[in-house]
Scaffold this motif. Structure first.
Motif, PDB file in Angstrom:
ATOM      1  N   ALA C 181      50.406  34.762  32.132  1.00  0.00           N
ATOM      2  CA  ALA C 181      49.239  35.198  32.902  1.00  0.00           C
ATOM      3  C   ALA C 181      49.603  35.423  34.366  1.00  0.00           C
ATOM      4  CB  ALA C 181      48.127  34.164  32.796  1.00  0.00           C
ATOM      5  N   ALA C 182      50.329  34.455  34.958  1.00  0.00           N
ATOM      6  CA  ALA C 182      50.629  34.552  36.383  1.00  0.00           C
ATOM      7  C   ALA C 182      51.533  35.740  36.658  1.00  0.00           C
ATOM      8  CB  ALA C 182      51.273  33.268  36.861  1.00  0.00           C
ATOM      9  N   LEU C 183      52.608  35.881  35.842  1.00  0.00           N
ATOM     10  CA  LEU C 183      53.544  36.971  36.097  1.00  0.00           C
ATOM     11  C   LEU C 183      52.877  38.324  35.929  1.00  0.00           C
ATOM     12  CD1 LEU C 183      56.863  35.703  34.510  1.00  0.00           C
ATOM     13  CD2 LEU C 183      56.418  36.227  36.913  1.00  0.00           C
ATOM     14  N   SER C 184      52.114  38.478  34.839  1.00  0.00           N
ATOM     15  CA  SER C 184      51.521  39.799  34.627  1.00  0.00           C
ATOM     16  C   SER C 184      50.464  40.069  35.683  1.00  0.00           C
ATOM     17  CB  SER C 184      50.944  39.919  33.216  1.00  0.00           C
ATOM     18  OG  SER C 184      50.081  38.835  32.953  1.00  0.00           O
ATOM     19  N   MET C 208      40.839  51.094  43.813  1.00  0.00           N
ATOM     20  CA  MET C 208      39.935  50.074  44.345  1.00  0.00           C
ATOM     21  C   MET C 208      38.596  50.062  43.606  1.00  0.00           C
ATOM     22  SD  MET C 208      41.409  48.123  46.420  1.00  0.00           S
ATOM     23  CE  MET C 208      42.967  48.299  45.578  1.00  0.00           C
ATOM     24  N   ARG C 209      38.142  51.237  43.148  1.00  0.00           N
ATOM     25  CA  ARG C 209      36.909  51.235  42.354  1.00  0.00           C
ATOM     26  C   ARG C 209      37.166  50.522  41.029  1.00  0.00           C
ATOM     27  NH1 ARG C 209      35.804  53.024  46.658  1.00  0.00           N
ATOM     28  NH2 ARG C 209      36.022  50.779  46.885  1.00  0.00           N
ATOM     29  N   LEU C 210      38.376  50.746  40.503  1.00  0.00           N
ATOM     30  CA  LEU C 210      38.749  50.041  39.276  1.00  0.00           C
ATOM     31  C   LEU C 210      38.716  48.533  39.520  1.00  0.00           C
ATOM     32  CD1 LEU C 210      39.869  50.359  36.375  1.00  0.00           C
ATOM     33  CD2 LEU C 210      42.154  50.189  37.354  1.00  0.00           C
ATOM     34  N   ALA C 211      39.252  48.124  40.673  1.00  0.00           N
ATOM     35  CA  ALA C 211      39.263  46.696  41.004  1.00  0.00           C
ATOM     36  C   ALA C 211      37.833  46.161  41.092  1.00  0.00           C
ATOM     37  CB  ALA C 211      39.993  46.475  42.324  1.00  0.00           C
ATOM     38  N   LEU C 219      34.780  37.436  33.283  1.00  0.00           N
ATOM     39  CA  LEU C 219      35.984  37.278  32.480  1.00  0.00           C
ATOM     40  C   LEU C 219      35.709  36.562  31.162  1.00  0.00           C
ATOM     41  CD1 LEU C 219      39.094  37.560  32.413  1.00  0.00           C
ATOM     42  CD2 LEU C 219      39.217  35.324  33.468  1.00  0.00           C
ATOM     43  N   LEU C 220      35.003  35.431  31.245  1.00  0.00           N
ATOM     44  CA  LEU C 220      34.843  34.597  30.055  1.00  0.00           C
ATOM     45  C   LEU C 220      34.040  35.301  28.958  1.00  0.00           C
ATOM     46  CD1 LEU C 220      36.125  31.873  29.600  1.00  0.00           C
ATOM     47  CD2 LEU C 220      33.928  30.821  30.117  1.00  0.00           C
ATOM     48  N   PRO C 221      32.845  35.816  29.289  1.00  0.00           N
ATOM     49  CA  PRO C 221      32.100  36.528  28.250  1.00  0.00           C
ATOM     50  C   PRO C 221      32.894  37.687  27.658  1.00  0.00           C
ATOM     51  CG  PRO C 221      30.699  36.092  30.127  1.00  0.00           C
ATOM     52  CD  PRO C 221      32.071  35.684  30.513  1.00  0.00           C
ATOM     53  N   LEU C 222      33.644  38.399  28.503  1.00  0.00           N
ATOM     54  CA  LEU C 222      34.427  39.517  27.996  1.00  0.00           C
ATOM     55  C   LEU C 222      35.439  39.018  26.969  1.00  0.00           C
ATOM     56  CD1 LEU C 222      35.217  42.584  28.325  1.00  0.00           C
ATOM     57  CD2 LEU C 222      37.122  41.718  29.660  1.00  0.00           C
ATOM     58  N   LEU C 223      36.125  37.914  27.326  1.00  0.00           N
ATOM     59  CA  LEU C 223      37.127  37.384  26.414  1.00  0.00           C
ATOM     60  C   LEU C 223      36.485  36.892  25.125  1.00  0.00           C
ATOM     61  CD1 LEU C 223      39.501  35.552  28.899  1.00  0.00           C
ATOM     62  CD2 LEU C 223      39.985  37.591  27.556  1.00  0.00           C
ATOM     63  N   VAL C 243      46.025  40.807  33.206  1.00  0.00           N
ATOM     64  CA  VAL C 243      45.609  42.165  33.571  1.00  0.00           C
ATOM     65  C   VAL C 243      44.261  42.136  34.282  1.00  0.00           C
ATOM     66  CG1 VAL C 243      44.848  44.360  32.616  1.00  0.00           C
ATOM     67  CG2 VAL C 243      46.935  43.290  31.773  1.00  0.00           C
ATOM     68  N   LEU C 244      43.338  41.366  33.731  1.00  0.00           N
ATOM     69  CA  LEU C 244      42.004  41.344  34.342  1.00  0.00           C
ATOM     70  C   LEU C 244      42.047  40.678  35.723  1.00  0.00           C
ATOM     71  CD1 LEU C 244      39.873  40.605  31.190  1.00  0.00           C
ATOM     72  CD2 LEU C 244      40.021  42.730  32.490  1.00  0.00           C
ATOM     73  N   GLY C 245      42.810  39.566  35.827  1.00  0.00           N
ATOM     74  CA  GLY C 245      42.920  38.914  37.132  1.00  0.00           C
ATOM     75  C   GLY C 245      43.676  39.792  38.117  1.00  0.00           C
TER      76      GLY C 245
END
Lengths: 338, 344, 378
Positions: C181-184, C208-211, C219-223, C243-245
């Motif tokens: 997670a950290a590396l990606s 930036m709009r993507l961000a 994050l949690l509900p998506l996962l 990726v999400l973070g």
């Protein structure tokens, strides 16, 4: 190669010829809207620099002198106009240079920056910094680059070079950093160097040694400087000729001593009269001009100096910004009322 | 009523000593050790006089000013010496007593002060705040406004502009307002630390002239601090040259400029380019200023000094009188030539 | 261009540049990196917080390494019914028997209490006394510090699995997940942030709009939704969190850092030297953004571990074993409400999650002081 060019005729062929150079910065532009307001940072300037000659570009902050320097080094693209650089008998137009010519251009034109604390990458050693252009342009083997860098360090007075090659910028003093910056600019043997206030951030006692070094190296490497400064006293020490800029226009250009002893433009006169002189007995004649620097946002086509000019007439108010008047001996001034 | 409009120096009779600094020593404690930032500095400021302290960055000139105002960072220690204002020692005052004198008796124009205006308050209200804190009596709102107006006029600003916010002022105007603020409580002394450094030449010239006019008209006593000897030459009557925390030369500005006796002053003057006089090769000052964590023994300038003799590296020279009101800390001052004497 | 490399010697007053360097360049660079590492370590180790963090991480490192070693040595021969009692899976598919629901359990092998049966059952109705139910053979066994026949020093889970063994294995899973997670996340954030800052304009706007979009997605509900569609495994979870973070907040923070580097004159100098976009990004901007990236890497580990724990607790992941799964099993087997009576079921795993995250967080904070000199004490 630069030697042969200098022989070919310093008087006839300039190294740099700038024609009607302009840079307009759009205000409040976005991808959805075309800009209507422009800051006229540089608004149609012309000058020439002969091989081996130093031209001082003097003016107050915001007059466009740094933008001019950035256009000459292609850090900023010109809006219009021409910058012609003589190279091996050819004239290259920097303003509309081809990508394929970029490498060649980067070998000819280099720059020395104002702040030695910011112009060196803190994460790269002196060797990496000085060798950068050799590495990027794949000149010589690693061994040859090392030798060239060592030679340059020696020539800018960082001796013995082995003590400096692998230091980081934070291990150097301000003066030493500026020497590294000079070595970086000269390592590729350029013909033209833009120096943007290279000594203004340095202490008085270091300043002269850096200026002397630049003068010495100009001769040794046969480079021309465009020396950008706000300090007329420094320009006098460094330059053969001085151009005075005001709001994007060059208002006066002349050989150094001629400009200082016989200033013709009212702005040049005011500027000269305001420079403090390191002599308490010196009494100077004050020339007052009104107000502060006007804005360069969409300026009217009249003389840029008109709002502050003590000798403005009706003619000035109704005519375009004045063209250069040739006063002889390379002294040009842009004013209607001489 | 009229008194609140009167802008003056509350110092004594012109020419009598006002601020006496005696053998001031100040150190900064750092991780690496003690930095002797101000070492044995003595000078006197007379009423109505403008004096200058000149030197490179790190020479201790700003530290002297901060010590006078006792605005020092926590890691600094005043090791010794005395500061007397009107005969009263400031060094023993506690923080509260000093705070009351700070703006009222000694005010300061800081380096870069023009950028220190709070952007959300009107300029006039920020000066009003200073008046409320430091003016001895409580003034009415109108009295305050009148006084700020008078101050603005004095420094060449239109009183109407006191209603404006800092961003509506140009750099020069903000600097003028800083001077107005420094004058607001009729101080005895103003310390001006690099008052014009960030300004363009023409504006710098206007402000220096304004300051000089005010100083002469009000009989104000000002200490100018600058790295630019040309500025010092313009506005001061007497000057001190500082090097590595020490005062190396003290004398009238005319004397020091025309016949500097300390090798450092000499080299500083010879290495300053000018637009007047003959275009000459300048004498560079070799080397770099010393690290004050571990200053050189003897005279602190000897490693860079072209006139150094054996004694210089072992014994520290004190200030000796070499002319009327002109003293220098150098063993070999007789050898220092006239300006231009070292040129080829 | 060979001419510039052979200078006219007369200008060098006897100086010979070829005599300057005797050592090969790579060795000098190695020495320099070592020196700068030592300097940064000195700054880092000034901070007790960081040292504590490092010690915590080292402890878990030892735990993670210990598991396979123990399995291959000391724990090798503890067989019971043909299975190794220390195998993390042994308990999970342990023998299921039919138990009778009784009021008072006298024989845990054949009887089960009403409350336990209720948690085992699928429905909401309370099972009747006297009914039978399929239940695991063993109940959670409390820790026994000595004894060869019952050697579970942290007890067992409801299926008879050894908690200590699971805890050690969980450390391995945590490191794997954290690292992925950290590396990606940081690799992506650095690249996206730097590219957006360097090129600006349309590229910047799009990225930036993507961000912004990614930040807006919880994050949690998506996962949770994603785990409904796919079989989410540890590696995939790591990449998803990364990726999400990485596209969200971290990218924006690293972009602002890259922007402050981009406007430095040394970037102009690199352009004048002739460097292309890629060289300027990789040699000049990224090295100056990297310290901050490392910092966010530490915080990303913490985030990933928490996310995993939450998802595992909800039973949404297809993970062999992790601290989250340990808590999940205790919960689904109905021991959540028994609290301290069965402390070994949840406390070791919960503490590990907390400590492990705290370790990386502390290291991150200490690194912050190395990276941002303004935070340093004088």
């Amino acid at each position: 190669m630069s030697e042969t060019m200098a022989d070919a005729g310093a008087d006839t062929q300039p190294l740099i010829k700038v024609e009607n150079l302009r840079k307009l910065f759009p205000v409040s532009k976005s991808i959805f809207r075309e800009a209507h307001d422009f800051v006229h940072a540089v608004d149609g300037i012309d000058f020439e620099i002969a091989p081996g000659e130093s031209l001082g570009l003097v003016g107050e902050s915001g007059c466009g002198k740094s933008t001019t320097g950035r256009m000459l080094t292609k850090l900023t693209d010109a809006t219009s106009g021409q910058i012609l650089l003589a190279d091996e008998g050819e004239l290259i137009d920097i303003a509309s240079i081809q990508r394929s010519h970029m490498r060649r251009f980067r070998r000819r034109v280099q720059m020395i920056f104002q702040d030695p604390f910011e112009s060196l990458n803190p994460r790269r050693t002196v060797y990496d910094t000085v060798a950068e252009s050799l590495t990027v342009q794949r000149i010589g083997s690693v061994q040859q680059r090392e030798e060239r860098v060592a030679e340059l360090l020696h020539r800018v007075g960082l001796t013995p070079p082995e003590q400096f090659l692998f230091r980081y910028p934070h291990e150097l003093s301000g003066g030493q950093r500026q020497r590294v910056a000079i070595a970086r600019a000269l390592v590729i043997d350029p013909t033209f160097v833009v120096a943007d206030e290279p000594t203004s951030m340095l202490d008085v006692s270091i300043r002269i040694s850096i200026m002397d070094l630049m003068l010495k190296l100009a001769e040794e490497f046969n480079v021309s400087y465009l020396y950008i400064t706000h300090d007329l006293a420094v320009a006098r020490y460094m330059c053969d000729r001085i151009a005075v800029m005001y709001l994007g226009k060059i208002v006066e250009i002349a050989p150094t001593e001629e400009l200082l002893s016989n200033p013709q433009h009212p702005y040049t006169r005011a500027l000269l009269s305001a420079v403090p002189v390191p002599d308490p007995a010196h009494k100077r004649e004050r020339i007052d001009i009104k107000g502060g620097i006007s804005k360069a946002l969409n300026p009217p086509p009249v003389c840029r100096f008109i709002e502050r000019c003590p000798r403005a007439t009706d003619h000035c108010r109704t005519s375009d910004h004045p063209e250069f008047t040739d006063l002889g001996d390379g002294h040009f001034v842009a004013c209607y009322n001489l | 009523m009229a008194q609140t409009l009167h802008i003056e120096s509350r110092g004594g009779r012109v020419g009598t000593p006002l601020l006496e600094v005696q053998n001031l020593v100040m150190h900064y404690g750092t991780k690496e050790g003690e930095v002797s930032a101000v070492d044995n500095v003595s000078f006197t400021l007379n009423n109505g006089e403008a004096i200058g302290l000149v030197g490179e960055s790190g020479c201790g000139k700003t530290s002297v000013a901060l010590t006078l105002l006792r605005l020092l960072p926590d890691n600094s220690v005043i090791k010794g010496g005395d500061i007397k204002l009107d005969g009263e020692s400031l060094i023993d005052l506690d923080e509260e007593q000093m705070r009351r004198r700070r703006w009222r008796d000694i005010s300061m124009v800081f380096q870069g002060a023009m950028n220190s205006w709070n952007p959300v308050y009107r300029i006039g209200d920020q000066i009003r705040e200073a008046l409320r804190l430091h003016w001895p009596e409580t003034l009415t709102y109108q009295e305050e406004t009148d006084r700020i107006g008078a101050l603005f006029e004095l420094v060449g600003l239109n009183p109407v502009t006191m209603e404006r916010y800092p961003h509506e002022f140009s750099g020069g105007m903000r600097q003028r307002a800083v001077i107005a603020m420094a004058l607001s409580c009729n101080p005895k002394v103003i310390i001006a630390d690099e008052p014009t450094t960030a300004l363009d030449v023409i504006v710098q010239d206007q402000i220096l002239r304004e300051l000089k006019k005010i100083q002469q008209e009000l009989g104000m006593s000002i200490i100018y601090i600058s790295h630019d000897i040309a500025v010092i030459a313009e506005v001061t009557e007497r000057m001190g040259v500082m090097y590595a925390g020490k005062l190396v030369e003290l004398g009238s500005t005319l004397e020091v400029f025309h016949r500097p006796r300390h090798p450092y002053s000499y080299l500083l003057l010879s290495s300053t380019p000018s637009i007047t006089g003959p275009r000459r090769k300048l004498a560079p000052l070799e080397g770099e200023p010393p690290n004050l964590l571990n200053p050189p023994t003897g005279c602190r300038f000897h490693p860079r000094c072209p006139f150094a003799i054996d004694k210089c590296s072992s014994e520290e020279p004190g200030l000796v009188e070499v002319g009327e009101g002109h003293s220098v800390a150098c063993w070999n001052w007789q050898e220092v030539p006239e300006i231009g004497g070292l040129q080829k | 261009m060979a001419d510039i490399l052979t200078p006219p010697t007369e200008r060098l007053d006897g100086f010979d540049p070829s005599a300057v360097l005797e050592e090969p360049l790579w060795r000098i660079r190695l020495r320099l990196s070592w020196r700068s590492f030592r300097k940064n370590w000195a700054l880092f180790s000034d901070n007790k917080m960081g040292i504590v963090g490092i010690l915590i991480i080292a402890l878990f490192g030892i735990m993670a390494l210990a598991h396979p070693v123990l399995m291959a040595t000391v724990w090798q021969d503890h067989l019971e019914g043909g299975k190794n009692v220390y195998d993390i899976r042994a308990g999970a598919d342990s023998i299921i028997v039919t138990k009778t629901i009784v009021e008072e359990v006298t024989d845990p092998v054949t009887q089960i209490s009403q409350i336990e049966a209720m948690f085992l059952g699928t429905g909401v109705s309370i099972p009747e006394i006297g009914d039978t139910i399929e239940a695991p053979l063993a109940n959670p066994a409390p820790p026994v510090l000595s004894g060869v026949d019952h050697p579970h020093i942290l007890g067992t889970d409801p299926f008879g699995g050894d908690v200590f063994s699971q805890l050690l294995f969980g450390a391995r899973a945590a490191f794997l997940l954290g690292a992925i997670a950290a590396l990606s996340s940081v690799a992506l954030a650095t690249l996206v942030g730097t590219i957006a800052a360097y090129f600006g304009g349309v590229i910047d706007t799009l990225l930036m709009r993507l961000a912004d979009l990614v930040i807006l997605i919880p994050l949690l509900p998506l996962l949770i939704v994603v785990s409904g569609f796919w079989n989410v495994e540890l590696t995939m979870l790591g990449i998803l969190i990364g990726v999400l973070g990485g596209l969200g907040g971290t990218a924006i923070i690293l972009k602002s850092q890259a922007l402050s580097v981009k406007v430095k004159p040394f970037i102009d100098a690199a352009r004048i030297a002739g460097g292309g976009h890629w060289r300027i990004i990789t040699r000049h901007i990224i090295p100056n953004v990297l310290p901050l990236s490392f910092l966010y890497m530490m915080f990303a580990v913490t985030g990933a571990i928490f996310t995993e724990a939450a998802l595992s607790f909800l039973g949404l992941l297809n993970i062999q074993q992790s601290w989250g799964i340990m808590i999940n099993i205790a919960h689904t087997q109905g021991y959540t409400l028994e609290g301290l009576d069965v402390w070994w079921l949840m406390l070791p795993a919960g503490l590990s999650i907390t400590l492990f995250s705290a370790g990386f967080f502390l290291v991150g904070r200490a690194m912050d002081e190395v990276v941002n000199p303004r935070l340093r004490k004088r």
